[in-house]
Scaffold this active site. Structure first.
Site, PDB file in Angstrom:
ATOM      1  N   HIS A 343       0.841  -1.200   0.000  1.00 26.41           N
ATOM      2  CA  HIS A 343       0.000   0.000   0.000  1.00 26.41           C
ATOM      3  C   HIS A 343       0.877   1.251   0.000  1.00 26.41           C
ATOM      4  O   HIS A 343       1.821   1.352   0.776  1.00 26.41           O
ATOM      5  CB  HIS A 343      -0.917   0.000   1.234  1.00 26.41           C
ATOM      6  CG  HIS A 343      -1.730   1.249   1.361  1.00 26.41           C
ATOM      7  ND1 HIS A 343      -2.852   1.471   0.603  1.00 26.41           N
ATOM      8  CD2 HIS A 343      -1.562   2.350   2.121  1.00 26.41           C
ATOM      9  CE1 HIS A 343      -3.349   2.663   0.913  1.00 26.41           C
ATOM     10  NE2 HIS A 343      -2.587   3.223   1.828  1.00 26.41           N
ATOM     11  N   THR A 410       3.429  -5.998   2.950  1.00 22.62           N
ATOM     12  CA  THR A 410       4.602  -6.443   2.194  1.00 22.62           C
ATOM     13  C   THR A 410       5.320  -5.294   1.489  1.00 22.62           C
ATOM     14  O   THR A 410       6.445  -5.446   1.037  1.00 22.62           O
ATOM     15  CB  THR A 410       4.172  -7.509   1.164  1.00 22.62           C
ATOM     16  OG1 THR A 410       2.914  -7.109   0.605  1.00 22.62           O
ATOM     17  CG2 THR A 410       4.016  -8.862   1.812  1.00 22.62           C
ATOM     18  N   GLU A 411       4.653  -4.144   1.384  1.00 27.00           N
ATOM     19  CA  GLU A 411       5.296  -2.953   0.804  1.00 27.00           C
ATOM     20  C   GLU A 411       4.608  -1.717   1.353  1.00 27.00           C
ATOM     21  O   GLU A 411       3.373  -1.639   1.336  1.00 27.00           O
ATOM     22  CB  GLU A 411       5.129  -2.899  -0.723  1.00 27.00           C
ATOM     23  CG  GLU A 411       5.972  -3.872  -1.474  1.00 27.00           C
ATOM     24  CD  GLU A 411       5.835  -3.705  -3.001  1.00 27.00           C
ATOM     25  OE1 GLU A 411       5.458  -2.614  -3.470  1.00 27.00           O
ATOM     26  OE2 GLU A 411       6.116  -4.683  -3.703  1.00 27.00           O
ATOM     27  N   ASN A 412       5.390  -0.775   1.827  1.00 24.80           N
ATOM     28  CA  ASN A 412       4.862   0.552   2.167  1.00 24.80           C
ATOM     29  C   ASN A 412       6.048   1.504   2.252  1.00 24.80           C
ATOM     30  O   ASN A 412       7.025   1.209   2.934  1.00 24.80           O
ATOM     31  CB  ASN A 412       4.096   0.512   3.502  1.00 24.80           C
ATOM     32  CG  ASN A 412       3.559   1.868   3.922  1.00 24.80           C
ATOM     33  OD1 ASN A 412       3.944   2.423   4.944  1.00 24.80           O
ATOM     34  ND2 ASN A 412       2.669   2.428   3.136  1.00 24.80           N
TER      35      ASN A 412
END
Ligand code: NOJ
EC number: 3.2.1.21
Length: 554
Positions: A343, A410-412
């Site tokens: 996100h 898993t992604e920010n």
């Protein structure tokens, strides 16, 4: 309508929205900060992916991926850059693990390059033992340092041979080829790897790879290509989950999930039913496209309705959205041990009708418009506005739609543009992490089942079609130096403190973090200035890469 008028209108709309109260499950005001800590055992880390960081694109028996070939075509990537060398992570992973150890990471997220293992995509052809050894060494060293590997099997680098022979994800045969690759990874690494992510952000693979063509393999199959690719990707995900479940789970005791990119869509006018529905449609066409089959057994009803209706209006006999058989639905439903969420940002959404016709595309199928608030900070990538409250809303949406699954973020993270790259004092990134992580903490208090957080990314790296112009790293990488030295940005110190406190203990302490981090980064800035660093402007004047020569730099 002129751009200026549109902006004015947007501004007025946004002001009217801000005047409204937050909606129900957002219990704090948008701006308020929540002091508190995460549950014991909450996992902190950062990530990267094979093509973006490894370099060594043609070394030790690796085959070509669609990204190697795409990036070497002129005009596809900003400044015609390629990731041939990138961060040279293939050679420097030991140094990188030292950085992670110093930050006291609990996990590190990376991906395995399929063509490094199967150079021609296919098991029967050839297994590249040197590629396996690289990942073996990486995994072993992470574990020796108490860092849990979270491993992605597909971060967009399909073997080129599979694209040339079969058309890549347009072809159903990818399901079995990908399953063979995953199965080998389970066999060779699964004794040590316990967290597997089948696909990273399949939305991008499908839409940017096969609909807009901005990403490899660069196909522009408007209105059909993305839906077909996604259909095969979802089936491939389910098959790999079943393979793990039946052949490996009892021995290896790991988990298999998928990582979905999910921006939040907020109605422009929260009192207008059409806007509310349009905003929900935005999220359903984005994350729901993949999450709903995997958790609930079929595509979101709203996708079936919209794409079906528009296909019929076009005079097509069947919907452009493929259909799962009832057997397939049962097979796909429930194939997710944890959900990975990537996100970055949020959009305001309003309803807009696109009459169906020959120009149909994934984008017009949704019947909506995306807007932004001009006051939202956007320090780097054009699309990335910092809107922390959207993160909490998204996490709550996941909880209610999919039965409160186990979530790993898993992604920010946030990027900076190349113009600012000499500055290691990345104020805006500290602010972004502070606010987004705080919204995640609020979501935990709302009862969302978040188990870990992955800052994106450990290093500056190849940012796909944007080349090296957008830097997401906690560590600055000097790409013009062939040793690719890494320098810590201020956010390294800041994130380190969040990790060591497992959250935000109290106001006084948190306020001192920024000051301390800024002190350290000023001396790092001097270090950088004293080194061989060349100014970013020098970069702009370099001759574009020649695909036929082995370039000493990137
Ligand atoms: C999502 C992709 O998975 C990742 O590779 C990329 O770096 C980030 N978006 C930022 O654009």
């Amino acid at each position: 309508m002129s751009l200026q008028r549109m902006l004015k209108l947007l501004y007025a709309l946004v002001l009217c929205v801000s005047a409204n109260e937050d909606f129900d499950w957002t219990k704090n005001e948008r701006g308020s900060f929540y002091y508190g800590t995460f549950p014991t055992g909450f996992s902190w880390g950062a990530g990267g992916s094979a093509y973006q960081t490894e370099g060594a694109w043609d070394k030790d028996g690796k085959g070509m991926s669609i990204w190697d070939v795409f990036a070497h075509k002129k005009g596809k990537i900003f400044l015609n850059d390629t990731a041939d060398h990138s961060c040279e992570g293939y050679y420097k992973f030991k140094d990188d693990i030292t950085l992670m150890k110093d930050m006291k990471f609990n996990h590190y997220r990376f991906s395995i390059s399929w063509p490094r293992i199967f150079p021609n995509g296919i098991k029967a052809d050839h297994i590249n033992e040197k590629g396996i050894k690289y990942y073996d060494d990486l995994i072993n060293m992470l574990l020796d340092n108490n860092i849990t590997p979270i491993v992605t099997l597909y971060h967009w680098d399909l073997p080129q041979v599979l694209h040339e022979k079969y058309g890549g994800w347009q072809n159903a045969s990818m399901v079995n080829y990908f399953n063979d690759f995953a199965n080998l990874c389970f066999e060779r690494f699964g004794d040590r790897v316990k967290y597997w992510i089948t696909f990273n952000n399949p939305w991008s693979s499908a839409v940017e790879g096969y609909e807009t063509g901005e990403h490899a393999p660069g196909l522009k199959l408007k209105g059909t290509g993305a839906y077909k690719a996604a259909h095969h990707i979802i089936k491939a995900h389910a098959k790999v989950w079943h393979t793990y479940d039946t052949q490996w789970r009892s021995k290896q005791k790991g988990l298999v999930g998928i990582s979905l990119l999910a921006d939040w869509g907020e109605p422009v006018d929260i009192t207008n039913q059409r806007d509310i529905e349009a905003a929900e449609r935005y999220v359903q066409f984005y994350m729901g496209w993949f999450a709903t089959p995997i958790f609930n057994g079929d595509y979101p009803q709203v996708m079936k309705d919209y794409i079906g209706r528009k296909s019929a209006q076009q005079g097509l006999g069947t919907s452009r959205l493929p259909v799962f058989s009832s057997q397939e639905k049962t097979y796909i439903k429930g194939t997710c041990d944890f959900l990975g969420i990537g996100h970055f940002t949020t959009r305001y959404i309003t309803q807009k009708n696109y009459p169906s016709g020959r120009g149909n595309s994934y984008f017009t199928d949704r019947d909506l418009v995306e807007l932004v608030d001009p006051r939202w900070p956007d320090p780097g990538s054009e699309w990335l506005y910092s809107v922390p409250w959207g993160f909490r809303r998204l996490l709550n949406f996941v909880k209610t739609q999919y039965g409160n699954p186990m979530i790993y973020v898993t992604e920010n993270g946030v990027s900076e543009k190349v113009q600012r790259c000499t500055d290691l004092c990345d104020e805006w990134r500290m602010q972004y992490f502070k606010d987004y992580i705080n919204e995640m903490l609020k979501a935990l208090k709302d009862g969302v089942n978040v188990k870990g957080y992955t800052a994106w990314s450990l290093l500056d790296k190849f940012e796909w079609d944007e080349g090296f112009s957008e830097r997401f790293g906690l560590f600055y990488v000097d790409f013009l130096n062939k040793n690719k030295p890494r320098y810590p940005k201020a956010s390294v110190q800041y994130y380190k403190r969040i990790i060591s406190s497992n959250g935000f203990p109290n106001q006084r302490e948190v306020e001192s973090w920024r000051r301390k981090a800024t002190e350290t980064c000023s001396s790092s800035n001097q270090l950088l200035a004293a080194g061989q660093y060349r100014r970013p402007q020098d970069h702009q004047t370099q001759t574009p890469p020649d695909p036929n020569t082995d370039r000493p730099q990137h």
